[in-house]
Design a protein around this motif. Structure first.
Motif, PDB file in Angstrom:
ATOM      1  N   LEU A 215       0.820  -1.209   0.000  1.00 41.91           N
ATOM      2  CA  LEU A 215       0.000   0.000   0.000  1.00 41.91           C
ATOM      3  C   LEU A 215       0.855   1.260   0.000  1.00 41.91           C
ATOM      4  O   LEU A 215       0.457   2.293  -0.549  1.00 41.91           O
ATOM      5  CB  LEU A 215      -0.965   0.000   1.179  1.00 41.91           C
ATOM      6  N   LYS A 216       2.029   1.188   0.597  1.00 40.54           N
ATOM      7  CA  LYS A 216       2.949   2.330   0.567  1.00 40.54           C
ATOM      8  C   LYS A 216       3.460   2.547  -0.853  1.00 40.54           C
ATOM      9  O   LYS A 216       3.549   3.680  -1.322  1.00 40.54           O
ATOM     10  CB  LYS A 216       4.119   2.099   1.522  1.00 40.54           C
ATOM     11  N   ASP A 217       3.794   1.455  -1.527  1.00 41.38           N
ATOM     12  CA  ASP A 217       4.277   1.548  -2.906  1.00 41.38           C
ATOM     13  C   ASP A 217       3.178   1.972  -3.873  1.00 41.38           C
ATOM     14  O   ASP A 217       3.454   2.620  -4.884  1.00 41.38           O
ATOM     15  CB  ASP A 217       4.845   0.201  -3.371  1.00 41.38           C
ATOM     16  N   SER A 218       1.946   1.588  -3.579  1.00 38.96           N
ATOM     17  CA  SER A 218       0.812   1.876  -4.466  1.00 38.96           C
ATOM     18  C   SER A 218      -0.383   2.325  -3.634  1.00 38.96           C
ATOM     19  O   SER A 218      -1.343   1.570  -3.449  1.00 38.96           O
ATOM     20  CB  SER A 218       0.440   0.635  -5.279  1.00 38.96           C
ATOM     21  N   PRO A 219      -0.361   3.570  -3.130  1.00 36.69           N
ATOM     22  CA  PRO A 219      -1.455   4.050  -2.279  1.00 36.69           C
ATOM     23  C   PRO A 219      -2.823   4.020  -2.964  1.00 36.69           C
ATOM     24  O   PRO A 219      -3.843   3.952  -2.287  1.00 36.69           O
ATOM     25  CB  PRO A 219      -1.052   5.480  -1.935  1.00 36.69           C
ATOM     26  N   SER A 220      -2.828   4.033  -4.283  1.00 37.42           N
ATOM     27  CA  SER A 220      -4.116   3.994  -4.987  1.00 37.42           C
ATOM     28  C   SER A 220      -4.830   2.661  -4.807  1.00 37.42           C
ATOM     29  O   SER A 220      -6.007   2.542  -5.164  1.00 37.42           O
ATOM     30  CB  SER A 220      -3.921   4.295  -6.476  1.00 37.42           C
ATOM     31  N   LEU A 221      -4.173   1.668  -4.232  1.00 35.73           N
ATOM     32  CA  LEU A 221      -4.823   0.374  -3.968  1.00 35.73           C
ATOM     33  C   LEU A 221      -5.619   0.375  -2.664  1.00 35.73           C
ATOM     34  O   LEU A 221      -6.314  -0.597  -2.370  1.00 35.73           O
ATOM     35  CB  LEU A 221      -3.790  -0.752  -3.947  1.00 35.73           C
ATOM     36  N   LYS A 222      -5.541   1.443  -1.882  1.00 36.11           N
ATOM     37  CA  LYS A 222      -6.297   1.491  -0.615  1.00 36.11           C
ATOM     38  C   LYS A 222      -7.796   1.323  -0.832  1.00 36.11           C
ATOM     39  O   LYS A 222      -8.433   0.544  -0.112  1.00 36.11           O
ATOM     40  CB  LYS A 222      -5.976   2.765   0.155  1.00 36.11           C
ATOM     41  N   PRO A 223      -8.399   2.003  -1.798  1.00 40.57           N
ATOM     42  CA  PRO A 223      -9.837   1.755  -2.019  1.00 40.57           C
ATOM     43  C   PRO A 223     -10.118   0.306  -2.452  1.00 40.57           C
ATOM     44  O   PRO A 223     -11.142  -0.256  -2.087  1.00 40.57           O
ATOM     45  CB  PRO A 223     -10.212   2.723  -3.146  1.00 40.57           C
TER      46      PRO A 223
END
Length: 170
Positions: free
Chosen positions: A99-107
């Motif tokens: 999630l840090k590497d790809s914050p857009s995956l949070k949703p």
């Protein structure tokens, strides 16, 4: 005189993936955009995105499975809780890195949370039922998530266990 013909980039993808990849990177770095095999490059980029999603999903299922085992599997807890807690920490760390590497995956992780929980119940039940040969093994794992996603990912939280598995316990 022998003329050596370079394979086209399109067929190179099928013949030698690593060479195709190196060639594509070189073409992009040297601004040879018209030579880039766009169809396969787009397909590879889409696959990378799907792979990140699958990784998050798999880690979340494994995290939830181990939390469920810790909470509900009385017969194996004493012997396995150290291992389960170690796995829980590892899965949390890996999810947080992703999630840090790809914050857009949070949703996305919020979107898949409920289904991952049900999948984790099934995985935990398979392990439990396989050990005890019980068809009703899934019933020991609560139908609704044991906590929120935020709490599940909290590195300082472990599900406490008790004999009334359907009660919420922090």
């Amino acid at each position: 005189m022998v003329i050596q013909i370079q394979p086209s980039t399109q067929t190179l993808y099928d013949q030698d993936y690593y060479l195709w990849l190196s060639t594509t990177i070189n073409q992009l770095r040297t601004n040879q955009f018209l030579s880039v095999d766009l169809d396969n490059l787009i397909e590879e980029l889409e696959d990378m995105g799907r792979s990140q999603k699958r990784t998050i999903e798999s880690l979340l299922i494994k995290l939830l499975e181990h939390l469920l085992k810790l909470k509900c599997w009385d017969e194996e807890r004493e012997r396995n809780q150290g291992h389960w807690k170690g796995e829980i920490r590892t899965f949390r760390r890996e999810i947080k890195k992703a999630l840090k590497d790809s914050p857009s995956l949070k949703p996305y992780i919020l979107e898949i949370f409920d289904q991952c929980y049900q999948d984790a119940r099934t995985e935990a039940s398979d392990a439990y039922g396989g050990k005890l040969r019980s068809q009703l093994a899934i019933d020991i794992f609560p139908l609704i998530p044991i906590r929120s996603l935020e709490k599940i990912l909290d590195e300082n939280w472990f599900s406490e266990y008790n004999h009334n598995h359907h009660a919420k316990v922090d």
